[in-house]
Scaffold this motif. Structure first.
Motif, PDB file in Angstrom:
ATOM      1  N   ALA A 222       3.175  -2.759   7.563  1.00  0.00           N
ATOM      2  CA  ALA A 222       2.367  -1.905   6.698  1.00  0.00           C
ATOM      3  C   ALA A 222       2.977  -0.515   6.621  1.00  0.00           C
ATOM      4  O   ALA A 222       3.778  -0.116   7.479  1.00  0.00           O
ATOM      5  CB  ALA A 222       0.941  -1.821   7.233  1.00  0.00           C
ATOM      6  N   GLN A 226      -1.137   3.417   6.327  1.00  0.00           N
ATOM      7  CA  GLN A 226      -2.019   2.297   6.628  1.00  0.00           C
ATOM      8  C   GLN A 226      -2.083   2.025   8.131  1.00  0.00           C
ATOM      9  O   GLN A 226      -3.157   1.722   8.668  1.00  0.00           O
ATOM     10  CB  GLN A 226      -1.561   1.045   5.885  1.00  0.00           C
ATOM     11  CG  GLN A 226      -1.727   1.121   4.376  1.00  0.00           C
ATOM     12  CD  GLN A 226      -1.159  -0.091   3.674  1.00  0.00           C
ATOM     13  OE1 GLN A 226      -0.160  -0.654   4.104  1.00  0.00           O
ATOM     14  NE2 GLN A 226      -1.790  -0.496   2.584  1.00  0.00           N
ATOM     15  N   LYS A 229      -4.414   4.517   9.710  1.00  0.00           N
ATOM     16  CA  LYS A 229      -5.818   4.194   9.416  1.00  0.00           C
ATOM     17  C   LYS A 229      -6.306   3.043  10.296  1.00  0.00           C
ATOM     18  O   LYS A 229      -7.442   3.057  10.783  1.00  0.00           O
ATOM     19  CB  LYS A 229      -5.970   3.828   7.939  1.00  0.00           C
ATOM     20  CG  LYS A 229      -5.822   5.000   6.980  1.00  0.00           C
ATOM     21  CD  LYS A 229      -5.967   4.528   5.531  1.00  0.00           C
ATOM     22  CE  LYS A 229      -5.791   5.684   4.560  1.00  0.00           C
ATOM     23  NZ  LYS A 229      -5.906   5.222   3.140  1.00  0.00           N
ATOM     24  N   ILE A 230      -5.465   2.044  10.490  1.00  0.00           N
ATOM     25  CA  ILE A 230      -5.848   0.907  11.328  1.00  0.00           C
ATOM     26  C   ILE A 230      -6.055   1.350  12.774  1.00  0.00           C
ATOM     27  O   ILE A 230      -7.034   0.964  13.426  1.00  0.00           O
ATOM     28  CB  ILE A 230      -4.783  -0.199  11.243  1.00  0.00           C
ATOM     29  CG1 ILE A 230      -4.749  -0.796   9.841  1.00  0.00           C
ATOM     30  CG2 ILE A 230      -5.044  -1.291  12.272  1.00  0.00           C
ATOM     31  CD1 ILE A 230      -3.596  -1.755   9.598  1.00  0.00           C
ATOM     32  N   VAL A 288      -8.682  -0.372   5.569  1.00  0.00           N
ATOM     33  CA  VAL A 288      -7.535  -0.929   4.833  1.00  0.00           C
ATOM     34  C   VAL A 288      -7.971  -2.282   4.283  1.00  0.00           C
ATOM     35  O   VAL A 288      -7.850  -3.310   4.955  1.00  0.00           O
ATOM     36  CB  VAL A 288      -6.300  -1.086   5.749  1.00  0.00           C
ATOM     37  CG1 VAL A 288      -5.108  -1.614   4.959  1.00  0.00           C
ATOM     38  CG2 VAL A 288      -5.947   0.233   6.413  1.00  0.00           C
TER      39      VAL A 288
END
Length: 383
Positions: A222, A226, A229-230, A288
C-alpha cells in the motif's frame, strides 16, 4: 487511446481510434506514405489495447473461487501487460521494419493532401483525448509529479492511457514532419526516417509500460499514506497496545490485503482479544476502504526480551539480527535460560490468547521463524 478509465470512455475511444485507423489507411493507399501506414497500424494497435483493457476490467470482477480465494483483481495488471506487448510487437516493430524498407527503397509521395489532412485531423482528436487523460489523472495524482504518478499508480488504466495518448501525439507529429520533409525536398527517405522514429518511440513506451506493470504483477504494498492510516486504526491503546510487524499487498487496484501481528495485554481474556481484533478490523476498513482482506494475529509483546535480542519475533518490526552484547555475555534476570518462560509470557500449557510460543501459526506466520532484520513496515516499491 481513451482518456478515461471508465468503460463508457474506453468504448467511445475504441470507436474513435478505429475510425482514425481507417482514415490513415485510406490516406496510405492514395499517397503511398509509409508514415501513414505505420500510424494506421499504431491506431489499430491502440484500438486492440482498449479492447484488452475492457476485457481485463470485466474478468477482474469475477467472484473468488476455492482455486483463487483472493479473487481475480490482478487480471487488470495482466491485460495491461499484454498492452505493452502489443505496442512493442504490432506497433513498434512493424514501424521500424516499414521505416527501414522505405529508407532502402524510397519513392515520392502521391496525393500529399490525403496524409496531411488526416494527420492534422488525428492530431486534433488525440489532443482532446490527451487533455481528458490529464484531467482524469489529476483527480487521483494529488501532489505527485507525472513520473511518480505513472510509477506509483495502482490502477494500470490511467498510466496506459497517458503514455499511449502521449505516444500517439508525438508519433503524429513525427509522421507529419516526415511527410512534410519528403514533400519539401522531393526525397522519400524522410518519410522512412519519420516512420523509423515512430517505431522507436512506440518500443520505448512499450518497455516503460512493461516494466511498471511487471512491478504490479509481482505485488506492491500500500502507499505510505495508507500504511500510516492503517497503523493509526489498529492500535486502540487498551487491548491492542501496538503493532509488532505488518505487511500489506495489493490484490488488485481496489483491493488490499493487510496482515499484522499485534501486541495485546497478557492478562486479557480470549473474548476481549477477539472483540479487540474485530474492532480493529472495522477501524481499518473505515480508514482505508480498499482494505478488504485483513488478518490480525495477537501476540504478547515482551519489551525486555525484545531489547535483549532473545526473541526477535516479539520486537516491533523485528529485532536486530545481532543479539544484545550483555545478553550474549551473561544471562541476567531479563534473559531467561533456555527452556524458561519469558517475562510476561504464558507458562507451558497456558492457552493465553495469541501466544502460541514457537509453534504459532496464526495467519500463516510462524513466530520463531520471523527474523526479519530492521523491518520498519511496508514501504512503497516505487514501481
Amino acid at each position: 487511446m481513451s482518456a478515461s478509465g471508465g468503460t463508457k470512455a474506453i468504448v467511445a475511444a475504441l470507436g474513435a481510434n478505429l475510425a482514425i485507423a481507417v482514415a490513415k489507411f485510406v490516406a496510405f493507399l492514395f499517397s503511398g506514405s509509409s508514415s501513414m501506414l505505420a500510424e494506421s497500424v499504431h491506431s489499430l494497435a491502440d484500438s486492440g489495447n482498449q479492447g484488452l483493457l475492457l476485457l481485463g476490467g470485466k474478468r477482474a470482477q469475477r467472484e473468488a473461487t476455492p482455486q483463487h480465494p483472493f479473487g481475480y483483481g490482478r487480471e487488470r495488471y495482466i491485460y495491461a501487460f499484454l498492452v505493452s506487448i502489443v505496442l512493442f510487437s504490432v506497433g513498434g516493430m512493424f514501424a521500424v521494419y516499414e521505416g527501414y524498407e522505405k529508407i532502402r527503397h524510397p519513392h515520392e509521395l502521391e496525393a500529399w493532401y490525403w496524409p496531411v489532412g488526416v494527420l492534422i485531423f488525428a492530431i486534433i482528436a488525440e489532443g482532446f483525448s490527451f487533455r481528458t487523460a490529464i484531467k482524469e489523472s489529476n483527480e487521483s495524482r494529488g501532489s505527485l509529479s507525472w513520473t511518480d504518478f505513472i510509477r506509483r499508480a495502482k490502477a494500470p488504466e490511467l498510466p496506459v492511457v497517458l503514455l499511449e495518448d502521449f505516444g500517439a501525439l508525438i508519433g503524429l507529429v513525427l509522421a507529419l514532419g516526415g511527410v512534410g520533409l519528403a514533400l519539401g525536398t522531393g526525397n522519400g527517405v524522410w518519410d522512412g526516417i519519420g516512420t523509423l522514429c515512430i517505431g522507436i518511440l512506440l518500443i520505448a513506451i512499450a518497455l516503460v509500460l512493461a516494466a511498471e506493470t511487471k512491478s504490479l504483477l509481482l505485488g506492491e504494498a500500500a502507499g505510505t499514506d495508507q500504511v500510516e492510516k492503517i497503523k493509526a486504526a489498529v492500535v486502540d491503546g487498551d487491548t491492542v497496545t501496538g503493532i509488532i510487524h505488518m505487511r500489506t499487498l495489493h490484490l488488485g487496484p481496489e483491493e488490499l490485503l493487510v496482515a499484522a501481528k499485534i501486541a495485546v495485554q497478557h492478562d486479557d481474556t480470549a473474548d476481549e482479544v477477539a472483540n479487540a481484533i474485530n474492532a480493529a478490523e472495522s477501524r481499518i476498513r473505515e480508514a482505508v476502504p480498499i482494505a478488504r482482506v485483513i488478518y490480525l494475529e495477537p501476540d504478547i509483546y515482551n519489551a525486555a526480551a525484545a531489547a535483549a535480542g532473545i526473541n526477535p519475533a516479539k520486537a516491533p518490526g523485528g529485532a536486530p539480527a545481532t543479539p544484545h552484547p550483555e545478553a550474549a555475555a551473561t544471562p541476567g534476570p531479563e534473559a531467561p535460560e533456555p527452556g524458561a518462560a519469558e517475562p510476561g509470557a504464558a507458562a507451558p500449557g497456558d492457552t493465553t490468547p495469541g501466544d502460541t510460543a514457537s509453534g504459532d501459526t496464526a495467519s500463516g506466520n510462524t513466530a520463531s521463524g520471523d527474523t526479519t532484520s530492521g523491518d520498519t513496515g511496508p514501504t512503497e516499491s516505487g514501481h
